[in-house]
Design an enzyme around this catalytic site. Sequence first.
Site, short mmCIF file in Angstrom:
data_model
loop_
_atom_site.label_atom_id
_atom_site.label_comp_id
_atom_site.label_asym_id
_atom_site.label_seq_id
_atom_site.Cartn_x
_atom_site.Cartn_y
_atom_site.Cartn_z
N ARG A 17 -28.55 -1.12 13.29
CA ARG A 17 -28.17 0.24 12.76
C ARG A 17 -26.50 0.23 12.56
O ARG A 17 -26.04 0.96 11.55
CB ARG A 17 -28.29 1.10 13.86
CG ARG A 17 -29.79 1.84 13.81
CD ARG A 17 -29.87 2.81 15.06
NE ARG A 17 -31.37 3.08 14.78
CZ ARG A 17 -32.18 2.58 15.89
NH1 ARG A 17 -31.82 1.60 16.66
NH2 ARG A 17 -33.48 2.78 16.09
N LYS A 34 -31.59 14.72 4.81
CA LYS A 34 -31.49 14.56 6.28
C LYS A 34 -29.92 14.21 6.51
O LYS A 34 -29.47 13.39 5.77
CB LYS A 34 -32.32 13.47 6.80
CG LYS A 34 -32.18 13.30 8.24
CD LYS A 34 -33.16 11.85 8.62
CE LYS A 34 -32.09 10.62 8.56
NZ LYS A 34 -33.19 9.52 9.22
C1 R5P Z 1 -32.71 6.08 8.95
O1 R5P Z 1 -31.92 5.77 8.09
C2 R5P Z 1 -34.05 5.60 8.92
O2 R5P Z 1 -34.46 5.23 7.83
C3 R5P Z 1 -35.08 6.01 9.82
O3 R5P Z 1 -35.44 7.18 9.19
C4 R5P Z 1 -34.47 6.28 10.99
O4 R5P Z 1 -34.01 5.38 11.62
C5 R5P Z 1 -35.84 6.59 12.21
O5 R5P Z 1 -35.15 7.07 13.42
P1 R5P Z 1 -35.70 8.13 14.26
O6 R5P Z 1 -37.21 8.06 14.28
O7 R5P Z 1 -35.21 8.13 15.59
O8 R5P Z 1 -35.51 9.58 13.74
#
Ligand code: R5P
Length: 325
Positions: free
Chosen positions: A105, A201
Amino acid sequence: MDKKKTIEMMHSLKIFSGNANKDLAVKICDYLNVPLGDATAERFPDGEINIKVNEDVRGSDVFLIQPTCPPVNENLTELLIFIDCFRRASSARITAVIPYFGYARKDRKDEGRVPITAKLVSNLITEAGADRVITMDLHAAQIQGFFDIPVDHLLSFPVISNYYESLNIPDLVVVSPDVGGIKTARHYSEKLKIKLAIVDKRRVGPAETEVGFVIGDVKDKNVVIVDDMIATGGSIVQAANTLKEKGAKDIYVGATHPLLCGSAVEKFKTAPIKEFAVTDTIPLTENAKSLGDKIKILSIDKLLGESIRRTHLNESISSMFNDAK
Ligand code: R5P
């Protein structure tokens, strides 16, 4: 290449696994028709990792299968110690097969006084002695460039898209849950010949997101949301709720890495999602198994096995992903 040469080359191929995902390693070995290498990864009484490779690897082309999924620090350290072990045992080449690459990340300094862990982990793997890396659906594709050794970045797209093709769902629209996932969603849209929509998002904290609106038409359509990973499930559940508000019918999810941490499983039990299709890059937690028929596991064993075979025999890997260019 003639058969005799292929067999000779396959002889020096050795596959080992740490504790992170032995089931996947066994399936890969079945595909390649080679035994899983004999090694033990135990703990000293104080918790330190104690690794022993119980067979000769001198001059071998070694592939170590170890996703850095939870427990992340344990699995990462096992990976590094295994690599060191193979290097000191004079392996000819060491490939770290990391189906899920954790610590991805943080791939840039997006604020002051934060680390870039994706780069740090890449350095550690290289410094330990890996000669190459095979990984899948990196959180950010540019992490490949953090390594100064060859990286083969595989996509789960052929496996997940084949599954949705086989379901033959009418009026299906593929949805990217954020702007960063548009490229992946476009691959699905092109292969399955279906329309594309995007959920807007915004991340408001490490584990919190806010969803605004949907770009594209989902009213009275079945939708499949595709994502690289599901961690807390926040992004997917919020996207599903928004899509429902906009009139979507059945909602499916296709995601590569099912981390399913925190309260993800509980959220999914009540979310307006018909089915999750996830891969076995990482093992499903016991808690996640309680989702029963709501979660479908698609194996990437053959995809990884074939990539290992091709790496070993110096054959093209990119040609396996012609649909995703
Ligand atoms: C974000 O950029 C990724 O593609 C995923 O959508 C994200 O890391 C998922 O994390 P969570 O399930 O905690 O929302």
